[in-house]
Design a protein around this motif. Structure first.
Motif, PDB file in Angstrom:
ATOM      1  N   VAL A  32       4.308  -4.849  -8.839  1.00 12.77           N
ATOM      2  CA  VAL A  32       4.488  -5.607  -7.702  1.00 12.77           C
ATOM      3  C   VAL A  32       3.317  -5.309  -6.691  1.00 12.77           C
ATOM      4  O   VAL A  32       3.242  -6.029  -5.473  1.00 12.77           O
ATOM      5  N   TYR A  33       2.598  -4.325  -6.868  1.00 14.92           N
ATOM      6  CA  TYR A  33       1.388  -3.790  -5.945  1.00 14.92           C
ATOM      7  C   TYR A  33       0.592  -3.048  -6.826  1.00 14.92           C
ATOM      8  O   TYR A  33       1.009  -2.056  -7.612  1.00 14.92           O
ATOM      9  N   GLU A  34      -0.789  -3.232  -6.415  1.00 15.98           N
ATOM     10  CA  GLU A  34      -1.912  -2.277  -7.025  1.00 15.98           C
ATOM     11  C   GLU A  34      -2.802  -1.995  -6.170  1.00 15.98           C
ATOM     12  O   GLU A  34      -3.245  -2.940  -5.113  1.00 15.98           O
ATOM     13  N   TYR A  44      -0.699   7.285   1.705  1.00 15.61           N
ATOM     14  CA  TYR A  44       0.227   7.396   2.665  1.00 15.61           C
ATOM     15  C   TYR A  44       1.774   6.674   2.454  1.00 15.61           C
ATOM     16  O   TYR A  44       1.536   5.518   2.135  1.00 15.61           O
ATOM     17  N   LEU A  45       2.770   7.422   2.766  1.00 12.30           N
ATOM     18  CA  LEU A  45       3.880   6.768   2.626  1.00 12.30           C
ATOM     19  C   LEU A  45       4.578   7.376   4.099  1.00 12.30           C
ATOM     20  O   LEU A  45       4.775   8.176   4.531  1.00 12.30           O
ATOM     21  N   ARG A 123       6.756   2.320   4.421  1.00 15.68           N
ATOM     22  CA  ARG A 123       5.381   1.525   4.371  1.00 15.68           C
ATOM     23  C   ARG A 123       4.512   2.581   3.368  1.00 15.68           C
ATOM     24  O   ARG A 123       4.445   3.701   3.759  1.00 15.68           O
ATOM     25  N   LEU A 124       3.568   2.045   2.598  1.00 16.46           N
ATOM     26  CA  LEU A 124       2.644   2.410   1.853  1.00 16.46           C
ATOM     27  C   LEU A 124       1.478   2.077   2.244  1.00 16.46           C
ATOM     28  O   LEU A 124       1.063   0.717   2.485  1.00 16.46           O
ATOM     29  N   ALA A 128      -7.389   0.612   2.975  1.00 18.29           N
ATOM     30  CA  ALA A 128      -7.113   0.280   4.707  1.00 18.29           C
ATOM     31  C   ALA A 128      -5.937  -0.723   4.573  1.00 18.29           C
ATOM     32  O   ALA A 128      -5.659  -1.407   5.537  1.00 18.29           O
ATOM     33  N   GLU A 129      -5.134  -0.850   3.384  1.00 16.90           N
ATOM     34  CA  GLU A 129      -3.939  -1.814   3.216  1.00 16.90           C
ATOM     35  C   GLU A 129      -2.804  -1.257   3.442  1.00 16.90           C
ATOM     36  O   GLU A 129      -2.229  -0.194   2.767  1.00 16.90           O
TER      37      GLU A 129
END
Length: 142
Positions: A32-34, A44-45, A123-124, A128-129
């Motif tokens: 679902v994300y890469e 970062y989490l 949030r991960l 820069a995303e």
């Protein structure tokens, strides 16, 4: 325990970045994300601690072997499950300038499973995303 998402590193042969940080939805096994990463890159989490309500930031890196390493955890005040004292491999320090507690460590995570909470606002951030994890899996539903 039911887990919503899993983070993993997938080796890449076709790029200057060595790995893809992938978030997999455990129930569907879909990616679902890469995010492309090279050894030493940070991600970062950020989340809100469920009982203490303190904001927490976990800082991770990757190594050349494709392992995810928790390097540091930062928070404003102590809560259940957060490191409170030094051990052989963990140093807890108070950063007077930033007014936060820093937990310095080198914890290799062979597996990284994450349950999405209803109030944690997880949030991960990779490169820069920043992605809100409750947009990838519904909090508390699984």
């Amino acid at each position: 325990m039911v887990i919503s998402l899993a983070l993993c590193l997938d080796a890449r042969a076709d790029s200057r970045e060595s790995f893809l940080l992938q978030i997999l939805h455990v129930a569907t096994e879909n990616v679902v994300y890469e995010c492309p990463l090279a050894p030493g890159d940070r991600f970062y989490l950020d989340y809100i601690h469920s009982s203490a309500k303190t904001p927490v930031q976990d800082i991770f890196t990757t190594n050349a072997q494709g392992e995810i390493i928790l390097r540091e955890e930062n928070f404003l005040w102590f809560g259940a499950g957060l490191e409170a004292s030094d051990t052989d491999d963990v140093q807890v320090v108070y950063d007077r300038e930033q007014k936060k507690i820093r937990v310095l460590q080198q914890r290799v995570l062979p597996q990284f499973f994450l349950r999405i909470g209803r109030i944690a606002d997880q949030r991960l951030t990779c490169r820069a995303e920043t992605v809100a994890l409750n947009r990838l899996a519904q909090g508390g539903a699984l």
